[in-house]
Enzyme design. Sequence first.
Site, PDB file in Angstrom:
ATOM      1  N   ASP A   1       5.143 104.366  37.651  1.00  0.00           N
ATOM      2  CA  ASP A   1       6.260 104.784  38.502  1.00  0.00           C
ATOM      3  C   ASP A   1       7.090 105.860  37.804  1.00  0.00           C
ATOM      4  O   ASP A   1       8.325 105.791  37.792  1.00  0.00           O
ATOM      5  CB  ASP A   1       7.139 103.587  38.897  1.00  0.00           C
TER       6      ASP A   1
ATOM      7  N   GLY B   1      17.913  99.018  42.870  1.00  0.00           N
ATOM      8  CA  GLY B   1      16.487  99.289  43.064  1.00  0.00           C
ATOM      9  C   GLY B   1      15.787  98.089  43.662  1.00  0.00           C
ATOM     10  O   GLY B   1      16.423  97.155  44.138  1.00  0.00           O
ATOM     11  N   THR B   2      14.470  98.157  43.609  1.00  0.00           N
ATOM     12  CA  THR B   2      13.654  97.101  44.188  1.00  0.00           C
ATOM     13  C   THR B   2      13.853  95.810  43.428  1.00  0.00           C
ATOM     14  O   THR B   2      13.850  94.724  43.987  1.00  0.00           O
ATOM     15  CB  THR B   2      12.163  97.466  44.041  1.00  0.00           C
TER      16      THR B   2
HETATM   17  N1  LIG Z   1      19.935 101.821  30.801  1.00  0.00           N
HETATM   18  C1  LIG Z   1      20.464 102.452  31.843  1.00  0.00           C
HETATM   19  N2  LIG Z   1      21.521 103.267  31.687  1.00  0.00           N
HETATM   20  C2  LIG Z   1      22.072 103.912  32.727  1.00  0.00           C
HETATM   21  N3  LIG Z   1      21.609 103.832  33.992  1.00  0.00           N
HETATM   22  C3  LIG Z   1      20.539 103.055  34.226  1.00  0.00           C
HETATM   23  C4  LIG Z   1      19.918 102.312  33.168  1.00  0.00           C
HETATM   24  N4  LIG Z   1      18.875 101.628  33.699  1.00  0.00           N
HETATM   25  C5  LIG Z   1      18.859 101.924  35.005  1.00  0.00           C
HETATM   26  N5  LIG Z   1      19.852 102.767  35.352  1.00  0.00           N
HETATM   27  C6  LIG Z   1      20.168 103.319  36.680  1.00  0.00           C
HETATM   28  O1  LIG Z   1      19.771 102.369  37.679  1.00  0.00           O
HETATM   29  C7  LIG Z   1      18.733 102.910  38.509  1.00  0.00           C
HETATM   30  C8  LIG Z   1      17.763 101.812  38.900  1.00  0.00           C
HETATM   31  O2  LIG Z   1      17.226 101.241  37.706  1.00  0.00           O
HETATM   32  P1  LIG Z   1      15.731 100.721  37.651  1.00  0.00           P
HETATM   33  O3  LIG Z   1      14.848 101.857  38.067  1.00  0.00           O
HETATM   34  O4  LIG Z   1      15.477 100.094  36.342  1.00  0.00           O
HETATM   35  O5  LIG Z   1      15.779  99.628  38.795  1.00  0.00           O
HETATM   36  P2  LIG Z   1      14.635  99.172  39.773  1.00  0.00           P
HETATM   37  O6  LIG Z   1      15.192  98.067  40.595  1.00  0.00           O
HETATM   38  O7  LIG Z   1      13.443  98.797  38.971  1.00  0.00           O
HETATM   39  O8  LIG Z   1      14.409 100.490  40.622  1.00  0.00           O
HETATM   40  P3  LIG Z   1      13.135 100.972  41.484  1.00  0.00           P
HETATM   41  O9  LIG Z   1      13.435 100.623  42.905  1.00  0.00           O
HETATM   42  O10 LIG Z   1      13.133 102.469  41.257  1.00  0.00           O
HETATM   43  O11 LIG Z   1      11.918 100.308  40.974  1.00  0.00           O
HETATM   44  C9  LIG Z   1      18.116 104.057  37.680  1.00  0.00           C
HETATM   45  O12 LIG Z   1      17.533 105.044  38.514  1.00  0.00           O
HETATM   46  C10 LIG Z   1      19.345 104.581  36.933  1.00  0.00           C
HETATM   47  O13 LIG Z   1      20.110 105.441  37.753  1.00  0.00           O
END
Ligand SMILES: Nc1ncnc2c1ncn2[C@@H]1O[C@H](COP(=O)(O)OP(=O)(O)OP(=O)(O)O)[C@@H](O)[C@H]1O
Length: 390
Positions: free
Chosen positions: A149, A34-35
């Site tokens: 979000d 993700g971001t």
């Molecule tokens: N605790 C968890 N258990 C299993 N999969 C997870 C978990 N946390 C995150 N993920 C997976 O990782 C992906 C990305 O996680 P997260 O949304 O926390 O990251 P981000 O970098 O903040 O993403 P975004 O770009 O959406 O803001 C989630 O959509 C999910 O598929």
Amino acid sequence: MSEPSLATGASGENALPVIDPVQNYEKIRRIGEGTYGTVYKARDRRTGEVVALKQLRMERERDGMPVTSMRELRVLQTCRHPSIVELKKVVTGSKLDSVFLVFEYCSHDLGRLVDTIPRKFSESEVKCLLLQILEAVDFMHARWIMHRDLKLSNLLLTKDSRLKICDFGLARYFRAHEEAYTPRVVTLWYRAPEILLGLETYTEAVDMWSVGCIMAELLRCEPLFPAKTEMQLLQMITALIGAPNERIWPGYSSLPLTSKMTLPDQPYNLLERELPHLSAEGTDLLNRFLTYDPDKRITARQALRHPYFRQNPFPRPRADMPQFPSAHDAELHSNQAHRRAQMEEQEADTRKKRRAQQDVDSRFGDVFGGDGGGAFGAAEPAVRAVRHRH
Ligand SMILES: Nc1ncnc2c1ncn2[C@@H]1O[C@H](COP(=O)(O)OP(=O)(O)OP(=O)(O)O)[C@@H](O)[C@H]1O
């Protein structure tokens, strides 16, 4: 760099142990990008427990942990709830140059799940999931936290069908109509009309619009507003629920972007036609989520009491929910999965650029101040009085 103190609550109460090195975890594989970081499925070498490890992006590691990551940490420390993903620990890389958040592992995210399951969720399954979302959102809003979000891919599901909201990278404390917040929040398909029309003093009601989009997506197994641009999104919303006007949304005509948008002159609400199998109570609830005027939009607390949940088909008990093969293992080939991936990628790109700017800005301003500079001040009370709208 001083990571250990960054993860410690201001009062020391919610302090997270950060002494653990990441070498204690064996990476199994990458499950998300993700971001704000890369997410791995991993195993604790000492206990055998399977966890999710989120490696925080540290592009400018010499400057310490980015404020955007600190936000996530601070809010996760406050938000302990069965339907919010549990942050277990913060661990560091061998040279203290990288930071990982250790979460309980969940076998699915609902975005991947709806793109891969062979059948739609039944209405009683949707009710079971929706109730869990609403309980967690009510919990956050009562603590004056807006998530900003909410979307299917930020809703995780455990093997025993416990839904868990994750990704608090955009979350922040709010004060009712008192402050201007950044306008570029919430992933496009789930973004409320007041944000699209440039209102900066938006409230936690933006989360409730997203919950409406999620409810419809769970029922249809496809996104409600799969738009590519903000203008297209406004057109899709108008086509489905009619055009906004001053009568149904007082203040609409003076929103910053209203005069710049030409919306179709569509006076009808066509939700019933779009979801013909949904009961009258279900349509009513969905309409209350998808209400233009944020002050009239239903709150999470009110939604939990809505008659829809006390009507046949009743919410399915969690213990009776079906088991799905892990969505993290699934190969995603469908058009819908492709569209979702494209949208998320585009969103991540925009956010990465914005985040870099925020982290730079924060170094020139008050780290705990405005929206650009990090949301959670040391003096921020963990729990405030429940708001009047509840
Ligand atoms: N605790 C968890 N258990 C299993 N999969 C997870 C978990 N946390 C995150 N993920 C997976 O990782 C992906 C990305 O996680 P997260 O949304 O926390 O990251 P981000 O970098 O903040 O993403 P975004 O770009 O959406 O803001 C989630 O959509 C999910 O598929």
